[in-house]
Design a protein around this motif. Structure first.
Motif, short mmCIF file in Angstrom:
data_model
loop_
_atom_site.label_atom_id
_atom_site.label_comp_id
_atom_site.label_asym_id
_atom_site.label_seq_id
_atom_site.Cartn_x
_atom_site.Cartn_y
_atom_site.Cartn_z
N MET A 6 124.98 11.90 21.19
CA MET A 6 123.52 12.01 21.11
C MET A 6 123.12 13.46 21.34
N ASN A 7 122.18 13.92 20.52
CA ASN A 7 121.66 15.28 20.70
C ASN A 7 120.84 15.36 21.97
N THR A 8 120.79 16.54 22.53
CA THR A 8 119.97 16.73 23.73
C THR A 8 118.63 17.33 23.34
N ALA A 9 117.64 17.08 24.18
CA ALA A 9 116.30 17.57 23.90
C ALA A 9 116.24 19.08 24.08
N PRO A 10 115.35 19.75 23.35
CA PRO A 10 115.22 21.20 23.51
C PRO A 10 114.68 21.55 24.89
N ALA A 11 115.01 22.76 25.34
CA ALA A 11 114.54 23.21 26.65
C ALA A 11 113.02 23.27 26.68
N SER A 12 112.40 23.69 25.58
CA SER A 12 110.94 23.67 25.48
C SER A 12 110.57 23.40 24.03
N TYR A 13 109.42 22.76 23.84
CA TYR A 13 109.01 22.41 22.48
C TYR A 13 108.49 23.68 21.79
N PRO A 14 108.77 23.82 20.48
CA PRO A 14 108.45 25.10 19.82
C PRO A 14 106.97 25.32 19.53
N ILE A 15 106.12 24.38 19.85
CA ILE A 15 104.69 24.55 19.59
C ILE A 15 103.93 24.50 20.91
N GLY A 16 103.01 25.44 21.09
CA GLY A 16 102.15 25.42 22.25
C GLY A 16 102.71 26.20 23.43
N THR A 17 101.93 26.23 24.50
CA THR A 17 102.30 26.90 25.74
C THR A 17 102.61 25.86 26.79
N PRO A 18 103.80 25.91 27.42
CA PRO A 18 104.13 24.91 28.43
C PRO A 18 103.04 24.78 29.49
N GLY A 19 102.65 23.56 29.78
CA GLY A 19 101.64 23.29 30.79
C GLY A 19 100.21 23.30 30.27
N THR A 20 100.02 23.64 28.99
CA THR A 20 98.68 23.69 28.41
C THR A 20 98.58 22.69 27.26
N PRO A 21 97.65 21.74 27.32
CA PRO A 21 97.51 20.78 26.22
C PRO A 21 97.18 21.48 24.90
N TRP A 22 97.60 20.87 23.81
CA TRP A 22 97.34 21.44 22.50
C TRP A 22 95.84 21.45 22.19
N GLY A 23 95.45 22.49 21.46
CA GLY A 23 94.14 22.54 20.85
C GLY A 23 94.27 22.40 19.35
N ASP A 24 93.22 22.75 18.64
CA ASP A 24 93.22 22.60 17.19
C ASP A 24 94.30 23.45 16.53
N ALA A 25 94.55 24.64 17.05
CA ALA A 25 95.53 25.53 16.43
C ALA A 25 96.93 24.94 16.54
N GLU A 26 97.25 24.39 17.70
CA GLU A 26 98.59 23.81 17.89
C GLU A 26 98.77 22.56 17.03
N ARG A 27 97.73 21.74 16.95
CA ARG A 27 97.83 20.55 16.10
C ARG A 27 98.00 20.95 14.63
N ALA A 28 97.29 22.00 14.22
CA ALA A 28 97.43 22.47 12.84
C ALA A 28 98.83 23.01 12.58
N GLU A 29 99.38 23.71 13.56
CA GLU A 29 100.76 24.21 13.40
C GLU A 29 101.74 23.05 13.31
N TRP A 30 101.55 22.06 14.17
CA TRP A 30 102.42 20.87 14.12
C TRP A 30 102.33 20.20 12.75
N LEU A 31 101.09 20.02 12.26
CA LEU A 31 100.91 19.35 10.97
C LEU A 31 101.58 20.13 9.84
N SER A 32 101.53 21.44 9.91
CA SER A 32 102.10 22.27 8.86
C SER A 32 103.62 22.11 8.75
N ARG A 33 104.23 21.62 9.81
CA ARG A 33 105.68 21.43 9.83
C ARG A 33 106.12 20.06 9.31
N GLN A 34 105.15 19.17 9.04
CA GLN A 34 105.51 17.82 8.60
C GLN A 34 105.65 17.78 7.08
#
Length: 307
Positions: A1-29
């Motif tokens: 089984m693969n292991t989870a990444p140390a940190s997710y590549p979108i956003g700033t750790p400890g800060t909920p996503w805003g519109d920019a982060e959601r848009a970046e996530w969507l662009s990767r789908q």
């Protein structure tokens, strides 16, 4: 089984996503498979034997996705209603194909005994992109409530509303995959600005009962049927499956309504959520689809015998 990444590549750790982060996530789908080829083509094959209705349409520009439900042709108001849902999480493949396989192979077995209502692919955008969320980074399976932020969930609730209090059974077909741990849970933590706590993935099939109205005999009957075709997930060293106490072999409980889960949308006395493990070296895609189909049949048979 693969292991989870140390940190997710979108956003700033400890800060909920805003519109920019959601848009970046969507662009990767990206689209990886076809709802039309995989799902709508099968529904077309079923039209000669069942009624098919379009109960909504998702406009996720430039894409548009019709939402279809399959109904018993001999619908009678004096018969109990059985609701089968799949693909609430679009990436959970056997939920979609297991629901369709059930209708194709066994739907007519229950003619004149129950009214079947089957929504095989609740989240087609996510089905095509093999994802858990919709394009707004919203989980439909935490959104079955009034004023739902997910149109997938709202459309299904509108479909079910007329039979909500007449349902005898609702079985919601899901999977637990390795990518839950490597992608979806880390993404959830990042989206919500929370730390990611690594966990484990249970190897095998299990069920989620309603802690507000547990039906132990019903759940165990489904487990007994499914273990004839695939293995049942054991409890971990803490006596749990995905952090919840195992109350019977292969069975855990959630407060369905409180969590706004799909299985909470009717007043059915019998409710369950299936979970298969398609990444197991001991299971094939065919076994996973069959496990879903067997679970639906066993659930209906038990509910009819104990109504």
């Amino acid at each position: 089984m693969n292991t989870a990444p140390a940190s997710y590549p979108i956003g700033t750790p400890g800060t909920p996503w805003g519109d920019a982060e959601r848009a970046e996530w969507l662009s990767r789908q990206t689209r990886q498979r076809s709802y039309e080829s995989d799902v709508l083509s099968v529904i077309e094959r079923l039209r000669p034997r069942f009624d098919v209705e379009e109960y909504g349409r998702l406009g996720y520009g430039p894409d548009s996705y019709p939402l279809f439900a399959i109904r018993s042709r001999d619908w009678r108001d004096d018969l109990p209603v059985v609701l089968v849902t799949g693909g609430v999480h679009g990436y959970e493949t056997s939920g979609v194909h297991g629901a369709l396989q059930f209708v194709e192979q066994h739907g007519l077995d229950y003619a004149g005994r129950v009214n079947l209502l089957v929504a095989p692919c609740v989240s087609p955008w996510a089905y095509e992109r093999i994802h858990r969320w919709n394009p707004h980074a919203v989980d439909p399976n935490r959104s079955f409530r009034e004023g739902s932020p997910a149109e997938e969930s709202a459309a299904l609730m509108r479909l079910v509303a007329p039979v909500r209090d007449r349902a005898l059974l609702h079985i919601d077909l899901h999977e637990t995959t390795d990518t839950d741990e490597t992608e979806f849970r880390p993404a959830l933590a990042a989206r919500d600005g929370k730390p990611f706590a690594p966990g484990g993935i249970p190897d095998g099939f299990y069920l989620v009962d309603d802690s507000e109205n547990p039906q132990s005999g019903f759940q165990q009957a489904v487990i007994a049927a499914v273990e004839q075709v695939t293995h049942i997930a054991p409890a971990d060293g803490n006596g749990e499956i995905i952090g919840s106490p195992v109350v019977a072999p292969g069975v855990i409980e959630y407060p369905l309504k409180e969590l706004a889960l799909c299985a909470s949308i009717t007043s059915a006395p019998y409710k369950t959520t299936t979970e298969v493990y398609p990444d197991s070296p001991r299971a094939t895609p065919e076994q996973c689809n069959t496990a879903q189909t067997v679970a639906v049949c066993a659930a209906i048979d038990y509910a009819l015998a104990h109504r």
